[in-house]
Design an enzyme around this catalytic site. Structure first.
Site, mmCIF file in Angstrom:
data_model
loop_
_atom_site.group_PDB
_atom_site.id
_atom_site.type_symbol
_atom_site.label_atom_id
_atom_site.label_comp_id
_atom_site.label_asym_id
_atom_site.label_seq_id
_atom_site.Cartn_x
_atom_site.Cartn_y
_atom_site.Cartn_z
ATOM 1 N N SER A 65 0.858 -1.227 -0.079
ATOM 2 C CA SER A 65 0.023 0.055 0.032
ATOM 3 C C SER A 65 0.840 1.281 0.010
ATOM 4 O O SER A 65 1.899 1.560 0.856
ATOM 5 C CB SER A 65 -0.939 -0.016 1.303
ATOM 6 N N THR A 70 -8.924 -1.682 2.989
ATOM 7 C CA THR A 70 -8.436 -1.942 1.664
ATOM 8 C C THR A 70 -8.952 -3.515 1.582
ATOM 9 O O THR A 70 -9.435 -3.890 2.563
ATOM 10 C CB THR A 70 -7.017 -1.991 1.181
ATOM 11 N N LYS A 76 -13.810 -4.609 2.709
ATOM 12 C CA LYS A 76 -14.675 -3.455 2.513
ATOM 13 C C LYS A 76 -16.166 -3.526 2.840
ATOM 14 O O LYS A 76 -16.998 -2.972 3.536
ATOM 15 C CB LYS A 76 -14.533 -2.829 1.017
ATOM 16 N N GLY A 95 -15.466 -6.705 -12.347
ATOM 17 C CA GLY A 95 -15.142 -7.082 -10.996
ATOM 18 C C GLY A 95 -16.565 -6.816 -10.228
ATOM 19 O O GLY A 95 -17.378 -5.808 -10.655
ATOM 20 N N ALA A 96 -16.841 -7.634 -9.142
ATOM 21 C CA ALA A 96 -18.101 -7.531 -8.241
ATOM 22 C C ALA A 96 -17.508 -7.500 -7.025
ATOM 23 O O ALA A 96 -18.393 -7.969 -6.086
ATOM 24 C CB ALA A 96 -18.999 -8.387 -8.700
ATOM 25 N N GLY A 125 -15.503 -5.387 -3.449
ATOM 26 C CA GLY A 125 -15.975 -4.356 -2.558
ATOM 27 C C GLY A 125 -15.590 -2.726 -3.532
ATOM 28 O O GLY A 125 -16.188 -1.959 -3.520
ATOM 29 N N LYS A 156 -22.106 -13.152 -8.800
ATOM 30 C CA LYS A 156 -21.865 -11.894 -8.227
ATOM 31 C C LYS A 156 -21.964 -10.673 -8.908
ATOM 32 O O LYS A 156 -22.355 -9.685 -8.120
ATOM 33 C CB LYS A 156 -20.280 -12.162 -7.455
HETATM 34 P P1 NAP Z 1 -12.207 -8.054 -3.702
HETATM 35 O O1 NAP Z 1 -13.317 -7.591 -3.133
HETATM 36 O O2 NAP Z 1 -11.214 -9.139 -3.300
HETATM 37 O O3 NAP Z 1 -12.768 -8.468 -5.329
HETATM 38 C C1 NAP Z 1 -11.942 -8.996 -6.413
HETATM 39 C C2 NAP Z 1 -12.489 -9.108 -7.786
HETATM 40 O O4 NAP Z 1 -11.565 -9.307 -8.699
HETATM 41 C C3 NAP Z 1 -13.637 -9.952 -7.915
HETATM 42 O O5 NAP Z 1 -14.778 -9.450 -8.468
HETATM 43 C C4 NAP Z 1 -12.995 -11.189 -8.537
HETATM 44 O O6 NAP Z 1 -13.949 -12.096 -9.097
HETATM 45 C C5 NAP Z 1 -11.802 -10.417 -9.213
HETATM 46 N N1 NAP Z 1 -10.747 -11.344 -9.786
HETATM 47 C C6 NAP Z 1 -9.708 -11.633 -8.862
HETATM 48 N N2 NAP Z 1 -8.994 -12.519 -9.726
HETATM 49 C C7 NAP Z 1 -9.342 -12.551 -11.033
HETATM 50 C C8 NAP Z 1 -8.850 -12.933 -12.105
HETATM 51 N N3 NAP Z 1 -7.553 -13.626 -12.287
HETATM 52 N N4 NAP Z 1 -9.618 -12.843 -13.472
HETATM 53 C C9 NAP Z 1 -10.797 -12.214 -13.268
HETATM 54 N N5 NAP Z 1 -11.233 -11.621 -12.174
HETATM 55 C C10 NAP Z 1 -10.600 -11.671 -11.128
HETATM 56 O O7 NAP Z 1 -11.469 -6.631 -4.137
HETATM 57 P P2 NAP Z 1 -11.705 -5.117 -4.095
HETATM 58 O O8 NAP Z 1 -11.598 -4.486 -2.936
HETATM 59 O O9 NAP Z 1 -12.839 -5.163 -5.027
HETATM 60 O O10 NAP Z 1 -10.372 -4.517 -5.249
HETATM 61 C C11 NAP Z 1 -10.241 -5.044 -6.378
HETATM 62 C C12 NAP Z 1 -8.915 -4.339 -6.853
HETATM 63 O O11 NAP Z 1 -9.072 -2.997 -6.972
HETATM 64 C C13 NAP Z 1 -7.961 -4.585 -5.912
HETATM 65 O O12 NAP Z 1 -6.600 -4.993 -6.587
HETATM 66 C C14 NAP Z 1 -7.475 -3.211 -5.129
HETATM 67 O O13 NAP Z 1 -5.953 -3.144 -5.087
HETATM 68 C C15 NAP Z 1 -7.804 -2.281 -6.421
HETATM 69 N N6 NAP Z 1 -8.463 -1.139 -5.854
HETATM 70 C C16 NAP Z 1 -7.775 0.065 -6.070
HETATM 71 C C17 NAP Z 1 -8.093 1.393 -5.513
HETATM 72 C C18 NAP Z 1 -7.215 2.647 -6.199
HETATM 73 O O14 NAP Z 1 -7.568 3.600 -5.321
HETATM 74 N N7 NAP Z 1 -6.519 2.635 -6.891
HETATM 75 C C19 NAP Z 1 -9.357 1.449 -4.846
HETATM 76 C C20 NAP Z 1 -9.966 0.255 -4.464
HETATM 77 C C21 NAP Z 1 -9.461 -0.971 -5.162
HETATM 78 P P3 NAP Z 1 -14.499 -13.358 -8.569
HETATM 79 O O15 NAP Z 1 -15.690 -12.678 -7.828
HETATM 80 O O16 NAP Z 1 -14.939 -14.200 -9.561
HETATM 81 O O17 NAP Z 1 -13.588 -13.979 -7.350
#
Ligand code: NAP
Length: 274
Positions: A15, A62, A66, A127-128, A130, A156
């Site tokens: 982070s 993070t 969430k 993606g679905a 947080g 999802k």
């Molecule tokens: P999360 O709740 O763990 O959700 C992860 C998502 O990614 C799920 O929809 C999952 O699909 C999907 N996924 C994981 N591996 C995959 C793959 N190989 N192929 C296809 N889909 C895949 O995580 P989150 O909180 O939503 O965060 C998601 C990402 O956004 C993270 O990397 C986080 O660091 C980033 N983010 C960045 C910021 C920023 O400020 N830049 C802010 C928020 C989040 P399934 O449901 O099928 O498992």
């Protein structure tokens, strides 16, 4: 006395939030400390309460906590109300106030920093988790022409769309849940990768002709060239990583905590260069 803040997640070592908040504090003359806290998968609540009870004033949340953070909050403000996901806690007496600044950060970065309009455009949200819940309402308020939500686990995406259908406060026009295979033949103007696939060097399975002319490909993952961004560039799309969103959502959290709005442009440029 120095006011204590933290980011809690798993993993969290990557982070950049401690660096960003230290820079905001320097810039605005605020006396704060900000650390990263690794919570075990079943230890989020305990880690938050321990930090608060040791005098903590606020926390950023993070992945993957969430949704759990939304449940732990005793009150919700702003976009956290409808999001079902919280990325910022503010501790006030016995209250744990939950906010969600992810969507504000994303929309500000896309519109103001990258100069890309969302209104009337075809948006693909991948993606679905947080992050997707957090950005849905702010995206909808921009009145896009459509939002397709695609996810590896299709159920999802269906649940996410049904979740936002409950709320009558904003129009849910043109929002669909799709499997990736169902995107064949479709084109989008703004493609947002809200999956964590890039962290493991993967990308969602997209068809090659999915980018409309002048499309923006946005990956929330930051600090690396992800396969999605490489793919987008190879197809002629404009590509941006999530560093701008990270800084903008942090600036909004800093404003909630300190009532001071830090400058973001120079920090985004510095982090992008690094
Ligand atoms: P999360 O709740 O763990 O959700 C992860 C998502 O990614 C799920 O929809 C999952 O699909 C999907 N996924 C994981 N591996 C995959 C793959 N190989 N192929 C296809 N889909 C895949 O995580 P989150 O909180 O939503 O965060 C998601 C990402 O956004 C993270 O990397 C986080 O660091 C980033 N983010 C960045 C910021 C920023 O400020 N830049 C802010 C928020 C989040 P399934 O449901 O099928 O498992």
């Amino acid at each position: 006395m120095t006011d204590k803040y933290a980011v809690i997640g798993n993993p969290v070592a990557h982070s950049k939030s401690p660096l960003i908040h230290a820079e905001f504090a320097r810039q605005t003359g605020q006396d704060i400390s900000y650390i990263a806290v690794l919570a075990p998968p079943d230890g989020f609540r305990a880690a938050v309460l321990a930090f608060r009870d040791a005098g903590g004033r606020g926390i950023n949340v993070t992945l993957p906590f969430k949704h759990e953070a939304w449940n732990l909050a005793t009150a919700h403000r702003g976009y956290a109300f409808n999001a079902g996901a919280v990325n910022t806690f503010e501790f006030r007496g016995s209250e744990i106030i939950g906010h969600n600044t992810d969507g504000i950060g994303l929309v500000r970065d896309i519109k103001e920093n990258l100069g890309c309009s969302i209104q009337g455009r075809r948006v693909l949200l991948m993606g679905a988790g947080g992050a997707s819940y957090g950005v849905m309402e702010p995206l909808l308020r921009e009145q896009p022409g459509e939002i397709a939500v695609a996810n590896r686990t299709v159920d999802k995406a269906v649940t996410l769309v049904a979740y936002f259908e409950k709320f009558q406060t904003f129009a849910l026009r043109g929002v669909t849940a799709r499997p990736y295979a169902g995107l064949r033949g479709a084109q989008f103007d703004v493609l947002i990768n809200a999956t964590s696939a890039g962290l493991s060097g993967e990308m969602p399975p997209l068809p090659g002709d999915i980018f409309a002319p002048d499309a923006l490909a946005y990956d929330m993952v930051y600090g690396r060239t992800t396969p999605f961004l490489e793919f987008a560039r190879a197809q002629g799309a404009r590509a941006a990583d999530g560093i701008g969103m990270l800084v903008e959502q942090a600036a909004e959290a800093f404003f909630i905590w300190r009532s001071v709005r830090p400058q973001t442009a120079s920090l985004i440029a510095m982090l992008r260069k690094a």
